[in-house]
Design a protein around this motif. Structure first.
Motif, PDB file in Angstrom:
ATOM      1  N   LEU A 117       0.835  -1.196   0.000  1.00  0.00           N
ATOM      2  CA  LEU A 117       0.000   0.000   0.000  1.00  0.00           C
ATOM      3  C   LEU A 117       0.873   1.250   0.000  1.00  0.00           C
ATOM      4  O   LEU A 117       1.986   1.243   0.547  1.00  0.00           O
ATOM      5  CB  LEU A 117      -0.917   0.004   1.223  1.00  0.00           C
ATOM      6  N   PRO A 118       0.416   2.352  -0.596  1.00  0.00           N
ATOM      7  CA  PRO A 118       1.178   3.619  -0.576  1.00  0.00           C
ATOM      8  C   PRO A 118       1.413   4.092   0.852  1.00  0.00           C
ATOM      9  O   PRO A 118       0.616   3.829   1.762  1.00  0.00           O
ATOM     10  CB  PRO A 118       0.263   4.586  -1.338  1.00  0.00           C
ATOM     11  N   SER A 119       2.518   4.817   1.044  1.00  0.00           N
ATOM     12  CA  SER A 119       2.884   5.298   2.386  1.00  0.00           C
ATOM     13  C   SER A 119       1.791   6.123   3.066  1.00  0.00           C
ATOM     14  O   SER A 119       1.533   5.933   4.265  1.00  0.00           O
ATOM     15  CB  SER A 119       4.178   6.114   2.314  1.00  0.00           C
ATOM     16  N   PRO A 120       1.111   7.056   2.354  1.00  0.00           N
ATOM     17  CA  PRO A 120       0.044   7.810   3.021  1.00  0.00           C
ATOM     18  C   PRO A 120      -1.069   6.916   3.567  1.00  0.00           C
ATOM     19  O   PRO A 120      -1.601   7.165   4.664  1.00  0.00           O
ATOM     20  CB  PRO A 120      -0.477   8.740   1.913  1.00  0.00           C
ATOM     21  N   LEU A 121      -1.398   5.865   2.827  1.00  0.00           N
ATOM     22  CA  LEU A 121      -2.451   4.953   3.287  1.00  0.00           C
ATOM     23  C   LEU A 121      -1.975   4.127   4.480  1.00  0.00           C
ATOM     24  O   LEU A 121      -2.730   3.903   5.438  1.00  0.00           O
ATOM     25  CB  LEU A 121      -2.884   4.037   2.136  1.00  0.00           C
ATOM     26  N   MET A 122      -0.704   3.684   4.440  1.00  0.00           N
ATOM     27  CA  MET A 122      -0.147   2.948   5.575  1.00  0.00           C
ATOM     28  C   MET A 122      -0.085   3.837   6.812  1.00  0.00           C
ATOM     29  O   MET A 122      -0.369   3.376   7.933  1.00  0.00           O
ATOM     30  CB  MET A 122       1.247   2.431   5.226  1.00  0.00           C
ATOM     31  N   ASN A 123       0.259   5.110   6.637  1.00  0.00           N
ATOM     32  CA  ASN A 123       0.293   6.038   7.774  1.00  0.00           C
ATOM     33  C   ASN A 123      -1.100   6.255   8.356  1.00  0.00           C
ATOM     34  O   ASN A 123      -1.266   6.400   9.579  1.00  0.00           O
ATOM     35  CB  ASN A 123       0.890   7.377   7.344  1.00  0.00           C
TER      36      ASN A 123
END
Length: 294
Positions: free
Chosen positions: A172-178
């Motif tokens: 998953l993209p970093s913003p979504l993981m964050n």
């Protein structure tokens, strides 16, 4: 070693006590939507973030799922025989003995003792136990079961999504993981406070059932932990996976068993006693198993 165990468990017990106090003295935790928030948003976010952030392989996840199912099957068989010996009805007593409190107690304990990697394993185990609650638990206590209930279960859906992403090797993209990480941070303290609040509302009116409830309370964590020890001896799990499986299966009777007993008119007082008595027994068993494996 005892200092490390006490240091890990003390914050958990303090937050449970805080939830108990808030449940007794305030209305902060009374919203029924708070439990739904954790079950349908917080816990799925925690599961996805924990599993994907440690990059667990799909084979490892399937091993953990299979091992958990096997442990539950062994405990179910042992519980069935035990209840027949005691001449107690399996309808209401089997689910509490089989399904441990891996959710709002097991996951925080796994995180406290084993860190984020241990928590990732714990949320997979807890998702399997969630399925058992809504199949074996509801099926036995109600006398019937509707498979569509699983489609409304957030952790089960998250488990399927996580397995799909792992099998496709998708990150998953970093913003979504964050975002998942931020959501997961609200989950553990709320789960523990809700457990404390649930304990504050338990109603026990028949004290003459204490001895039988104490015997059943000791059976749950001890047989659960020993069954897990048997499975990890023969199952190809890593050391961390093995110890987390043992610790989570040594958890006490789940609060959801009390809620199901209320809904389906079971022995509410006795199951309430089982939850209260099995909690300290379980924590003692966790200490023993943790000492042995670490």
């Amino acid at each position: 070693m005892l200092t490390a165990l006490a240091g890990a468990l003390t914050p958990i017990l303090l937050i449970i006590c805080l939830g108990y106090f808030l449940g007794k003295k305030t209305h902060y935790l009374e919203s029924p939507s708070l439990g739904d928030l954790v079950s349908n948003l917080g816990l799925p976010a925690l599961l996805l973030y924990s599993v994907l952030s440690m990059q667990m392989q799909i084979f490892s996840m399937l091993k953990i799922i299979a091992a958990t199912v096997l442990v539950l099957a062994i405990v179910a068989l042992a519980s069935f025989i035990f209840l027949k010996i005691l001449k107690l009805p399996t309808r209401f007593y089997l689910p509490p003995l089989v399904n441990p409190n891996t959710g709002n107690l097991g996951i925080p304990i796994a995180y406290a003792l084993f860190g984020s990697e241990g928590m990732a394993i714990a949320v997979v185990i807890s998702s399997v136990v969630q399925i058992s609650h809504f199949t074996l638990g509801v099926g036995f206590m109600s006398g019937a079961y509707n498979p569509k209930q699983l489609l409304k279960n957030g952790p089960v859906i998250a488990l399927l999504i996580g397995a799909l992403l792992l099998s496709l090797n998708v990150s998953l993209p970093s913003p979504l993981m964050n975002t998942l990480n931020m959501l997961s941070h609200i989950t553990l303290p709320i789960m523990l406070m809700l457990l404390g609040k649930s304990l504050s509302t338990l109603s026990v009116k028949e004290s003459n059932k204490i001895s039988r409830a104490a015997m059943l309370s000791a059976f749950r964590p001890l047989v659960g932990g020993l069954s897990a020890c048997l499975v990890v001896f023969f199952f190809p799990l890593s050391h961390l996976e093995s110890v987390v499986l043992v610790v989570l299966n040594a958890m006490p009777v789940a609060v959801i068993s009390y809620m199901l007993a209320i809904k389906f008119k079971g022995p509410v007082d006795e199951i309430a006693l089982m939850i209260l008595i099995s909690l300290p027994i379980s924590l003692g068993a966790v200490g023993i198993f943790w000492w042995f494996y670490i």
